[in-house]
Design a protein around this motif. Structure first.
Motif, PDB file in Angstrom:
ATOM      1  N   SER A   1      44.434  28.191 -30.244  1.00  0.00           N
ATOM      2  CA  SER A   1      45.193  29.442 -30.130  1.00  0.00           C
ATOM      3  C   SER A   1      46.669  29.136 -29.923  1.00  0.00           C
ATOM      4  N   ILE A   2      47.515  29.754 -30.766  1.00  0.00           N
ATOM      5  CA  ILE A   2      48.967  29.552 -30.696  1.00  0.00           C
ATOM      6  C   ILE A   2      49.654  30.910 -30.799  1.00  0.00           C
ATOM      7  N   ALA A   3      50.573  31.176 -29.884  1.00  0.00           N
ATOM      8  CA  ALA A   3      51.356  32.414 -29.926  1.00  0.00           C
ATOM      9  C   ALA A   3      52.835  32.073 -29.802  1.00  0.00           C
ATOM     10  N   LEU A   4      53.673  32.959 -30.300  1.00  0.00           N
ATOM     11  CA  LEU A   4      55.119  32.797 -30.199  1.00  0.00           C
ATOM     12  C   LEU A   4      55.718  34.016 -29.516  1.00  0.00           C
ATOM     13  N   GLN A   5      56.500  33.760 -28.474  1.00  0.00           N
ATOM     14  CA  GLN A   5      57.261  34.801 -27.802  1.00  0.00           C
ATOM     15  C   GLN A   5      58.737  34.696 -28.185  1.00  0.00           C
ATOM     16  N   LYS A   6      59.344  35.845 -28.419  1.00  0.00           N
ATOM     17  CA  LYS A   6      60.789  35.930 -28.598  1.00  0.00           C
ATOM     18  C   LYS A   6      61.337  36.804 -27.485  1.00  0.00           C
ATOM     19  N   LYS A   7      62.111  36.205 -26.595  1.00  0.00           N
ATOM     20  CA  LYS A   7      62.638  36.912 -25.428  1.00  0.00           C
ATOM     21  C   LYS A   7      61.500  37.614 -24.675  1.00  0.00           C
ATOM     22  N   LYS A   8      60.416  36.872 -24.455  1.00  0.00           N
ATOM     23  CA  LYS A   8      59.235  37.291 -23.680  1.00  0.00           C
ATOM     24  C   LYS A   8      58.378  38.333 -24.399  1.00  0.00           C
ATOM     25  N   GLU A   9      58.681  38.651 -25.652  1.00  0.00           N
ATOM     26  CA  GLU A   9      57.862  39.575 -26.432  1.00  0.00           C
ATOM     27  C   GLU A   9      57.037  38.780 -27.442  1.00  0.00           C
ATOM     28  N   LEU A  10      55.742  39.071 -27.491  1.00  0.00           N
ATOM     29  CA  LEU A  10      54.881  38.390 -28.458  1.00  0.00           C
ATOM     30  C   LEU A  10      55.219  38.857 -29.865  1.00  0.00           C
ATOM     31  N   VAL A  11      55.487  37.908 -30.753  1.00  0.00           N
ATOM     32  CA  VAL A  11      55.875  38.268 -32.115  1.00  0.00           C
ATOM     33  C   VAL A  11      54.965  37.647 -33.175  1.00  0.00           C
ATOM     34  N   ALA A  12      54.177  36.639 -32.812  1.00  0.00           N
ATOM     35  CA  ALA A  12      53.276  36.011 -33.784  1.00  0.00           C
ATOM     36  C   ALA A  12      52.125  35.337 -33.057  1.00  0.00           C
ATOM     37  N   GLY A  13      50.990  35.271 -33.739  1.00  0.00           N
ATOM     38  CA  GLY A  13      49.835  34.616 -33.148  1.00  0.00           C
ATOM     39  C   GLY A  13      48.905  34.063 -34.209  1.00  0.00           C
ATOM     40  N   VAL A  14      48.295  32.933 -33.907  1.00  0.00           N
ATOM     41  CA  VAL A  14      47.332  32.291 -34.799  1.00  0.00           C
ATOM     42  C   VAL A  14      46.152  31.794 -33.973  1.00  0.00           C
ATOM     43  N   ILE A  15      44.940  32.066 -34.425  1.00  0.00           N
ATOM     44  CA  ILE A  15      43.729  31.518 -33.822  1.00  0.00           C
ATOM     45  C   ILE A  15      42.899  30.917 -34.952  1.00  0.00           C
ATOM     46  N   TYR A  16      42.525  29.655 -34.800  1.00  0.00           N
ATOM     47  CA  TYR A  16      41.737  28.996 -35.835  1.00  0.00           C
ATOM     48  C   TYR A  16      40.398  28.539 -35.282  1.00  0.00           C
ATOM     49  N   ASP A  17      39.332  28.965 -35.940  1.00  0.00           N
ATOM     50  CA  ASP A  17      37.967  28.552 -35.625  1.00  0.00           C
ATOM     51  C   ASP A  17      37.559  27.505 -36.664  1.00  0.00           C
ATOM     52  N   PRO A  18      37.554  26.215 -36.298  1.00  0.00           N
ATOM     53  CA  PRO A  18      37.259  25.178 -37.291  1.00  0.00           C
ATOM     54  C   PRO A  18      35.794  25.144 -37.713  1.00  0.00           C
ATOM     55  N   VAL A  19      34.911  25.662 -36.884  1.00  0.00           N
ATOM     56  CA  VAL A  19      33.484  25.651 -37.219  1.00  0.00           C
ATOM     57  C   VAL A  19      33.201  26.580 -38.396  1.00  0.00           C
ATOM     58  N   ARG A  20      33.774  27.770 -38.357  1.00  0.00           N
ATOM     59  CA  ARG A  20      33.552  28.775 -39.404  1.00  0.00           C
ATOM     60  C   ARG A  20      34.696  28.815 -40.410  1.00  0.00           C
ATOM     61  N   ASP A  21      35.699  27.977 -40.213  1.00  0.00           N
ATOM     62  CA  ASP A  21      36.887  27.953 -41.061  1.00  0.00           C
ATOM     63  C   ASP A  21      37.491  29.344 -41.177  1.00  0.00           C
ATOM     64  N   GLU A  22      37.654  30.001 -40.039  1.00  0.00           N
ATOM     65  CA  GLU A  22      38.279  31.323 -39.993  1.00  0.00           C
ATOM     66  C   GLU A  22      39.647  31.210 -39.336  1.00  0.00           C
ATOM     67  N   LEU A  23      40.651  31.691 -40.037  1.00  0.00           N
ATOM     68  CA  LEU A  23      42.021  31.682 -39.549  1.00  0.00           C
ATOM     69  C   LEU A  23      42.458  33.120 -39.288  1.00  0.00           C
ATOM     70  N   PHE A  24      42.663  33.444 -38.024  1.00  0.00           N
ATOM     71  CA  PHE A  24      43.113  34.772 -37.611  1.00  0.00           C
ATOM     72  C   PHE A  24      44.626  34.702 -37.379  1.00  0.00           C
ATOM     73  N   THR A  25      45.360  35.661 -37.941  1.00  0.00           N
ATOM     74  CA  THR A  25      46.814  35.654 -37.809  1.00  0.00           C
ATOM     75  C   THR A  25      47.320  37.056 -37.501  1.00  0.00           C
ATOM     76  N   ALA A  26      48.474  37.101 -36.851  1.00  0.00           N
ATOM     77  CA  ALA A  26      49.126  38.384 -36.587  1.00  0.00           C
ATOM     78  C   ALA A  26      50.623  38.167 -36.458  1.00  0.00           C
ATOM     79  N   GLU A  27      51.366  39.125 -36.959  1.00  0.00           N
ATOM     80  CA  GLU A  27      52.821  39.146 -36.791  1.00  0.00           C
ATOM     81  C   GLU A  27      53.210  40.543 -36.359  1.00  0.00           C
ATOM     82  N   LYS A  28      54.060  40.638 -35.360  1.00  0.00           N
ATOM     83  CA  LYS A  28      54.438  41.936 -34.828  1.00  0.00           C
ATOM     84  C   LYS A  28      54.967  42.849 -35.922  1.00  0.00           C
ATOM     85  N   GLY A  29      54.354  44.019 -36.059  1.00  0.00           N
ATOM     86  CA  GLY A  29      54.769  45.004 -37.036  1.00  0.00           C
ATOM     87  C   GLY A  29      54.220  44.796 -38.426  1.00  0.00           C
TER      88      GLY A  29
END
Length: 220
Positions: free
Chosen positions: A48-76
Protein backbone atom coordinates in the motif's frame (compact mmCIF):
# COMPACT_ATOMS: atom_id res chain seq x y z
CA UNK A 1 13.35 5.20 -6.57
CA UNK A 2 10.88 7.76 -5.22
CA UNK A 3 13.62 9.87 -3.67
CA UNK A 4 15.73 9.66 -6.81
CA UNK A 5 12.86 11.16 -8.80
CA UNK A 6 11.49 13.45 -6.05
CA UNK A 7 14.43 14.38 -3.80
CA UNK A 8 12.42 17.02 -1.90
CA UNK A 9 9.68 14.52 -0.94
CA UNK A 10 9.57 12.64 2.37
CA UNK A 11 8.64 9.03 3.15
CA UNK A 12 6.74 7.60 6.12
CA UNK A 13 6.83 3.80 6.09
CA UNK A 14 6.02 1.03 8.55
CA UNK A 15 9.52 -0.39 8.30
CA UNK A 16 11.02 2.81 9.64
CA UNK A 17 11.60 6.31 8.26
CA UNK A 18 11.45 9.80 9.70
CA UNK A 19 7.96 11.19 10.18
CA UNK A 20 8.37 14.60 8.53
CA UNK A 21 4.71 15.64 8.51
CA UNK A 22 5.58 19.23 7.57
CA UNK A 23 6.89 18.30 4.12
CA UNK A 24 4.83 19.50 1.16
CA UNK A 25 4.83 15.97 -0.29
CA UNK A 26 4.89 12.81 1.80
CA UNK A 27 4.68 9.19 0.67
CA UNK A 28 2.98 6.84 3.16
CA UNK A 29 4.04 3.26 2.54
CA UNK A 30 3.19 -0.14 3.96
CA UNK A 31 5.48 -2.54 2.07
CA UNK A 32 3.58 -5.56 3.38
CA UNK A 33 0.08 -5.19 4.83
CA UNK A 34 -1.05 -8.54 6.15
CA UNK A 35 2.36 -9.62 7.46
CA UNK A 36 0.98 -12.40 9.66
CA UNK A 37 -0.96 -13.81 6.71
CA UNK A 38 2.21 -13.75 4.61
CA UNK A 39 4.24 -15.53 7.29
CA UNK A 40 1.55 -18.20 7.73
CA UNK A 41 1.12 -18.69 3.96
CA UNK A 42 -2.39 -17.21 3.99
CA UNK A 43 -2.73 -15.58 0.55
CA UNK A 44 -4.20 -12.25 1.69
CA UNK A 45 -1.61 -9.45 1.75
CA UNK A 46 -0.63 -6.43 -0.30
CA UNK A 47 1.56 -3.38 -0.79
CA UNK A 48 0.00 0.00 0.00
CA UNK A 49 1.36 3.40 -1.09
CA UNK A 50 -0.29 6.81 -0.67
CA UNK A 51 0.83 10.34 -1.47
CA UNK A 52 -0.04 13.39 0.59
CA UNK A 53 0.27 16.94 -0.70
CA UNK A 54 0.26 19.43 2.18
CA UNK A 55 -1.34 16.71 4.38
CA UNK A 56 -4.12 16.02 1.84
CA UNK A 57 -4.31 12.57 0.25
CA UNK A 58 -3.99 12.95 -3.51
CA UNK A 59 -3.02 9.48 -4.78
CA UNK A 60 -3.07 5.88 -3.67
CA UNK A 61 -2.01 2.47 -4.94
CA UNK A 62 -2.67 -0.99 -3.46
CA UNK A 63 -1.24 -4.06 -5.17
CA UNK A 64 -2.31 -7.63 -4.43
CA UNK A 65 0.42 -9.83 -5.96
CA UNK A 66 -1.50 -13.07 -5.36
CA UNK A 67 -4.45 -12.05 -7.56
CA UNK A 68 -2.46 -9.56 -9.66
CA UNK A 69 -4.95 -6.82 -8.81
CA UNK A 70 -3.78 -3.22 -8.90
CA UNK A 71 -6.09 -0.75 -7.15
CA UNK A 72 -5.45 2.94 -7.87
CA UNK A 73 -6.98 6.29 -6.99
CA UNK A 74 -6.23 9.92 -7.71
CA UNK A 75 -8.06 12.75 -6.01
CA UNK A 76 -10.85 13.98 -8.26
CA UNK A 77 -10.25 11.30 -10.90
CA UNK A 78 -11.95 8.20 -9.49
CA UNK A 79 -10.73 4.81 -8.29
CA UNK A 80 -9.84 1.80 -10.45
CA UNK A 81 -8.99 -1.90 -10.27
CA UNK A 82 -6.76 -3.04 -13.15
CA UNK A 83 -8.03 -0.06 -15.12
CA UNK A 84 -11.74 -0.64 -14.49
CA UNK A 85 -13.50 2.08 -12.53
CA UNK A 86 -14.74 1.10 -9.08
CA UNK A 87 -17.91 2.11 -7.28
CA UNK A 88 -18.97 1.38 -3.72
CA UNK A 89 -21.97 -0.88 -3.16
CA UNK A 90 -25.57 0.24 -2.77
CA UNK A 91 -26.92 -2.18 -0.15
CA UNK A 92 -28.31 -1.11 3.19
CA UNK A 93 -26.77 -2.41 6.41
CA UNK A 94 -29.20 -5.31 6.79
CA UNK A 95 -28.20 -6.76 3.40
CA UNK A 96 -24.52 -5.85 3.62
CA UNK A 97 -21.27 -7.75 4.03
CA UNK A 98 -19.09 -5.81 6.46
CA UNK A 99 -15.33 -6.10 6.99
CA UNK A 100 -13.54 -5.45 10.26
CA UNK A 101 -10.34 -6.31 12.07
CA UNK A 102 -9.60 -7.29 15.64
CA UNK A 103 -7.84 -4.65 17.80
CA UNK A 104 -4.66 -6.67 18.29
CA UNK A 105 -2.60 -3.49 18.79
CA UNK A 106 -5.13 -2.02 21.23
CA UNK A 107 -6.32 -4.94 23.32
CA UNK A 108 -7.60 -2.63 26.06
CA UNK A 109 -10.42 -1.74 23.66
CA UNK A 110 -11.49 -5.37 23.26
CA UNK A 111 -14.54 -5.27 25.61
CA UNK A 112 -15.96 -2.24 23.77
CA UNK A 113 -15.05 -3.72 20.41
CA UNK A 114 -16.92 -6.94 21.16
CA UNK A 115 -20.05 -5.04 22.15
CA UNK A 116 -19.92 -3.03 18.93
CA UNK A 117 -19.14 -6.18 16.92
CA UNK A 118 -22.22 -7.92 18.31
CA UNK A 119 -24.54 -5.03 17.49
CA UNK A 120 -23.23 -4.69 13.93
CA UNK A 121 -23.11 -8.46 13.39
CA UNK A 122 -26.76 -8.81 14.38
CA UNK A 123 -27.73 -5.96 12.06
CA UNK A 124 -25.96 -6.99 8.85
CA UNK A 125 -25.85 -9.96 6.49
CA UNK A 126 -22.32 -11.05 7.34
CA UNK A 127 -18.95 -10.02 8.77
CA UNK A 128 -15.46 -10.80 7.49
CA UNK A 129 -11.93 -10.39 8.86
CA UNK A 130 -9.24 -10.76 6.18
CA UNK A 131 -6.22 -9.55 8.11
CA UNK A 132 -5.33 -6.70 5.73
CA UNK A 133 -6.97 -3.34 6.33
CA UNK A 134 -5.65 -2.00 3.03
CA UNK A 135 -7.38 -4.77 1.07
CA UNK A 136 -10.51 -4.35 3.19
CA UNK A 137 -10.70 -0.74 2.03
CA UNK A 138 -9.87 -1.61 -1.59
CA UNK A 139 -12.62 -4.25 -1.56
CA UNK A 140 -15.03 -1.72 -0.06
CA UNK A 141 -14.21 0.71 -2.87
CA UNK A 142 -14.87 -2.07 -5.39
CA UNK A 143 -18.16 -3.09 -3.76
CA UNK A 144 -17.00 -6.54 -2.68
CA UNK A 145 -17.51 -5.37 0.89
CA UNK A 146 -20.30 -2.97 1.73
CA UNK A 147 -18.46 -1.31 4.58
CA UNK A 148 -15.43 -1.44 6.84
CA UNK A 149 -14.69 -0.44 10.41
CA UNK A 150 -11.68 -0.97 12.62
CA UNK A 151 -9.73 0.72 15.40
CA UNK A 152 -6.10 1.02 16.45
CA UNK A 153 -4.77 1.18 12.89
CA UNK A 154 -1.70 3.03 11.68
CA UNK A 155 -1.74 5.68 8.99
CA UNK A 156 0.04 3.42 6.47
CA UNK A 157 -2.70 0.79 6.89
CA UNK A 158 -5.48 3.08 5.69
CA UNK A 159 -4.14 6.10 3.78
CA UNK A 160 -4.32 4.69 0.24
CA UNK A 161 -7.50 2.68 0.79
CA UNK A 162 -9.41 5.54 2.38
CA UNK A 163 -8.81 7.69 -0.70
CA UNK A 164 -10.05 4.83 -2.90
CA UNK A 165 -13.32 4.55 -0.99
CA UNK A 166 -13.93 8.28 -1.32
CA UNK A 167 -13.05 8.31 -5.01
CA UNK A 168 -15.40 5.34 -5.52
CA UNK A 169 -18.30 7.35 -4.10
CA UNK A 170 -18.11 6.31 -0.45
CA UNK A 171 -17.73 8.14 2.84
CA UNK A 172 -14.80 7.81 5.24
CA UNK A 173 -14.68 9.16 8.78
CA UNK A 174 -13.57 8.29 12.27
CA UNK A 175 -16.00 6.75 14.77
CA UNK A 176 -17.38 10.20 15.62
CA UNK A 177 -18.14 11.39 12.09
CA UNK A 178 -15.04 13.55 11.88
CA UNK A 179 -12.04 13.54 9.56
CA UNK A 180 -9.48 12.38 12.11
CA UNK A 181 -9.16 8.74 11.10
CA UNK A 182 -5.57 9.06 9.85
CA UNK A 183 -4.56 10.40 13.26
CA UNK A 184 -6.67 8.19 15.53
CA UNK A 185 -6.68 4.92 13.58
CA UNK A 186 -10.44 4.63 14.22
CA UNK A 187 -12.13 4.36 10.82
CA UNK A 188 -15.54 3.80 9.22
CA UNK A 189 -15.75 3.51 5.42
CA UNK A 190 -18.50 2.64 2.98
CA UNK A 191 -21.43 3.91 0.95
CA UNK A 192 -23.64 6.50 2.61
CA UNK A 193 -26.42 4.12 3.79
CA UNK A 194 -23.99 1.76 5.51
CA UNK A 195 -21.67 4.48 6.80
CA UNK A 196 -24.56 6.34 8.41
CA UNK A 197 -25.78 3.19 10.20
CA UNK A 198 -22.31 2.33 11.48
CA UNK A 199 -22.00 5.92 12.63
CA UNK A 200 -25.15 5.44 14.69
CA UNK A 201 -23.73 2.37 16.41
CA UNK A 202 -20.02 3.01 17.02
CA UNK A 203 -20.08 6.38 18.86
CA UNK A 204 -22.49 4.84 21.36
CA UNK A 205 -19.83 2.31 22.37
CA UNK A 206 -16.73 4.49 22.06
CA UNK A 207 -17.89 7.97 23.09
CA UNK A 208 -15.90 7.89 26.31
CA UNK A 209 -12.70 6.92 24.42
CA UNK A 210 -12.71 9.70 21.82
CA UNK A 211 -10.25 11.96 23.64
CA UNK A 212 -7.98 9.06 24.59
CA UNK A 213 -7.88 7.80 21.00
CA UNK A 214 -6.83 11.21 19.76
CA UNK A 215 -4.17 11.62 22.43
CA UNK A 216 -2.71 8.19 21.67
CA UNK A 217 -2.17 9.13 18.02
CA UNK A 218 -0.89 12.71 18.24
CA UNK A 219 2.53 11.61 17.05
CA UNK A 220 1.07 10.92 13.59
Amino acid sequence: MLLENFPDHRILAEEGTANDSDADYRWIIDPLDGTKNYIQDVPVFCVSIALQKKKELVAGVIYDPVRDELFTAEKGSGAFCNGEQMHVGSRNLKASLIATGFPFRSKDYLPLYLLAFEEIFLGCSGMRRLGSAALDLAYTAKGRFDGFWELGLSIWDIAAGSLMVREAGGIVSDFWGEDGYLNTGFIIAGPQPVHSKLLEILPHHFAARKTLATENRTQR
